[in-house]
Design a protein around this motif. Structure first.
Motif, mmCIF file in Angstrom:
data_model
loop_
_atom_site.group_PDB
_atom_site.id
_atom_site.type_symbol
_atom_site.label_atom_id
_atom_site.label_comp_id
_atom_site.label_asym_id
_atom_site.label_seq_id
_atom_site.Cartn_x
_atom_site.Cartn_y
_atom_site.Cartn_z
ATOM 1 N N ARG A 32 0.630 -0.766 -0.229
ATOM 2 C CA ARG A 32 -0.411 0.029 -0.063
ATOM 3 C C ARG A 32 0.848 1.105 0.159
ATOM 4 N N PHE A 33 0.232 2.338 -0.694
ATOM 5 C CA PHE A 33 0.939 3.685 -0.175
ATOM 6 C C PHE A 33 0.610 4.273 -1.040
ATOM 7 N N ALA A 34 0.517 5.677 -1.079
ATOM 8 C CA ALA A 34 -0.594 6.788 -2.071
ATOM 9 C C ALA A 34 -0.128 7.732 -1.977
ATOM 10 N N CYS A 35 0.540 8.980 -1.119
ATOM 11 C CA CYS A 35 0.816 10.103 -0.836
ATOM 12 C C CYS A 35 2.090 10.229 -1.533
ATOM 13 N N ARG A 36 2.982 8.725 -1.509
ATOM 14 C CA ARG A 36 5.156 9.133 -1.846
ATOM 15 C C ARG A 36 5.788 10.084 -0.636
ATOM 16 N N VAL A 37 5.120 11.045 0.017
ATOM 17 C CA VAL A 37 5.772 12.142 0.756
ATOM 18 C C VAL A 37 5.107 12.340 2.382
ATOM 19 N N GLY A 38 4.938 11.299 2.776
ATOM 20 C CA GLY A 38 4.897 11.745 4.531
ATOM 21 C C GLY A 38 3.290 11.506 5.012
ATOM 22 N N VAL A 39 2.298 12.278 4.269
ATOM 23 C CA VAL A 39 0.782 12.764 4.255
ATOM 24 C C VAL A 39 0.370 11.380 5.117
ATOM 25 N N CYS A 40 -0.078 10.627 4.071
ATOM 26 C CA CYS A 40 -1.055 9.414 4.029
ATOM 27 C C CYS A 40 -1.188 8.674 5.354
ATOM 28 N N GLY A 41 -0.357 8.190 5.473
ATOM 29 C CA GLY A 41 0.455 7.313 6.228
ATOM 30 C C GLY A 41 -0.240 5.830 6.344
ATOM 31 N N SER A 42 -0.175 5.801 4.803
ATOM 32 C CA SER A 42 -0.494 4.804 3.953
ATOM 33 C C SER A 42 0.608 3.784 4.145
ATOM 34 N N CYS A 43 2.181 3.862 4.191
ATOM 35 C CA CYS A 43 2.924 2.989 3.216
ATOM 36 C C CYS A 43 4.171 2.794 4.857
ATOM 37 N N ALA A 44 3.294 2.384 6.039
ATOM 38 C CA ALA A 44 4.362 1.725 7.235
ATOM 39 C C ALA A 44 4.257 0.472 6.553
ATOM 40 N N THR A 80 7.709 3.701 4.767
ATOM 41 C CA THR A 80 9.214 3.341 3.865
ATOM 42 C C THR A 80 8.840 4.631 2.803
ATOM 43 N N CYS A 81 7.875 5.479 2.819
ATOM 44 C CA CYS A 81 7.946 6.341 1.227
ATOM 45 C C CYS A 81 8.947 7.484 1.800
ATOM 46 N N ARG A 82 9.695 7.419 2.972
ATOM 47 C CA ARG A 82 10.161 8.677 3.516
ATOM 48 C C ARG A 82 11.350 7.982 3.815
#
Ligand code: SF4
Ligand code: SF4
Ligand code: FES
Lengths: 108, 250
Positions: B60-72, B82-84
């Motif tokens: 999962r991911f969405a914003c790739r800039v540390g805003v949405c919180g979906s990529c952990a 993970t995106c940051r």
């Protein structure tokens, strides 16, 4: 009983216990210096209201403090549900209070 | 892309070994090699694996800039956004190891079921309830009031579940509501507009609520936006003594 009440009771009983434990441990170190017999202990405790009161407070604080902590430990380390945990904690409370008081009265 | 020249004078591209969890609760580790770059995030690597090696890889991911919180995900044993997260920061020169977040059911590959985490919000009473209608003037919230400052300090949660995954008490007792929900409850206890403060407090302090926290601060250590959920929980615990702010009004 509300969790909030138990939480406060545990913290307050800890605050009561802390100085009592220090006196208790200090006392043991002092008293056993040069050996200690049952007669010597009883000679100090028989009819001594101050020591009886000290240890009654100690017993009460320990009986409140320990079962509340036990609840969390049981919750984390066993699969028991809350009713079972609360029953065990109540049992521990009664046990600590009963055994502790009988010990205090036995030497009074 | 970093390259080096071998003794035969040919250009070689440096590669990075990646081990990724495939499957659900039952599964296996799969190994891949991707190009090692000067600047790459863990999410970049996962995306590269998905695009070049494993089209069926779920993540999962969405914003790739540390805003949405979906990529952990769990990266080399630690929960991270993970995106940051730069690869070099977590691997040194070793293998990159990626699996789903701890403490949540695994669905497929790097995707876990967030429902238990989301449910904790309700359980901890972290649901805002306003008391005014559109016909009444809105509350005036003084940005410099102590309560507002306390709420502000805890407000920027991106619901990434990193703290929930890092918390050992959650690991031992899945009924514990955990740091994020209690942090949110704390913001509501400091929000003058919230009319259900007594209820929020009762829930936050309910069974498997903030009394279960050990205050050791794994949540603080790993929260990617540097919030202090352990501090918020300590604030709730202090309220148990003082009783301040535990009243319903509006
Ligand atoms: S401080 Fe409390 S909420 Fe944070 S990780 Fe530790 S036990 Fe969990
Ligand atoms: S408190 Fe921090 S780690 Fe926890 S969900 Fe919010 S942003 Fe993520
Ligand atoms: S993709 Fe949005 S926070 Fe990482």
């Amino acid at each position: 009983m509300k969790e909030q009440t138990l939480f406060v009771a545990q913290r307050l009983s800890a605050a009561v216990l802390a100085p009592l434990v220090i006196v208790h441990v200090g006392l043991i170190l002092l008293a056993v210096e040069g050996g200690l017999t049952a007669e010597e202990i009883l000679a100090r405790t028989r009819g001594n209201v101050a020591w009886a009161a000290f240890y009654l407070v100690f017993v009460a604080a320990a009986a409140v403090h320990a079962p509340i902590g036990m609840r969390n430990i049981l919750r984390e380390w066993t699969r028991l549900d809350w009713p079972a945990i609360d029953s065990l904690a109540a049992l521990l409370f009664v046990l600590l209070l009963g055994l502790g008081m009988s010990a205090v009265f036995a030497v009074f | 892309m970093s390259t080096s020249t071998n003794p035969a004078g040919e250009q070689e591209t440096a590669t990075l070994a990646v081990r990724i969890w495939r499957g659900g609760e039952q599964g296996r580790w799969a190994e891949y090699r991707v190009a090692a770059r000067e600047n790459q995030t863990v999410l970049d690597v996962v995306t590269e694996v998905q695009r070049t090696h494993e089209p069926s890889l779920a993540y999962r991911f969405a914003c790739r800039v540390g805003v949405c919180g979906s990529c952990a995900m769990t990266v080399n044993g630690q929960p991270r956004w993970t995106c940051r997260t730069h690869v070099r920061k977590v691997t040194g020169s070793g293998t990159l190891v990626i699996e789903p977040l701890r403490n949540l059911p695994r669905i497929k590959d790097l995707v876990c079921d967030l429902e238990p985490f989301i449910d904790t919000w309700q359980k901890a009473g972290a649901t805002f309830k306003g008391g005014r209608t559109r016909h009444e003037p809105p509350h005036r919230v003084d940005p410099d009031s102590p309560a507002r400052k306390r709420a502000d300090a805890a407000l920027q949660c991106i619901n990434c579940a990193v703290c929930y995954s890092a918390c050992d008490v959650v690991h031992w007792n899945r009924s514990y509501v955990g740091p994020a929900a209690l942090n949110r409850a704390w913001t509501l206890m400091n929000d003058v507009r919230h009319v259900k403060r007594a209820e929020t407090f009762d829930r936050a302090f309910g069974r498997d609520g903030c009394g279960s926290c050990h205050s050791q601060g794994n949540c603080v250590r790993f929260c990617p936006v540097e919030l202090n959920p352990a501090g918020s929980i300590a604030g709730l615990k202090r309220m148990a003594f003082t009783g301040t702010e535990i009243r319903d009004d509006g």
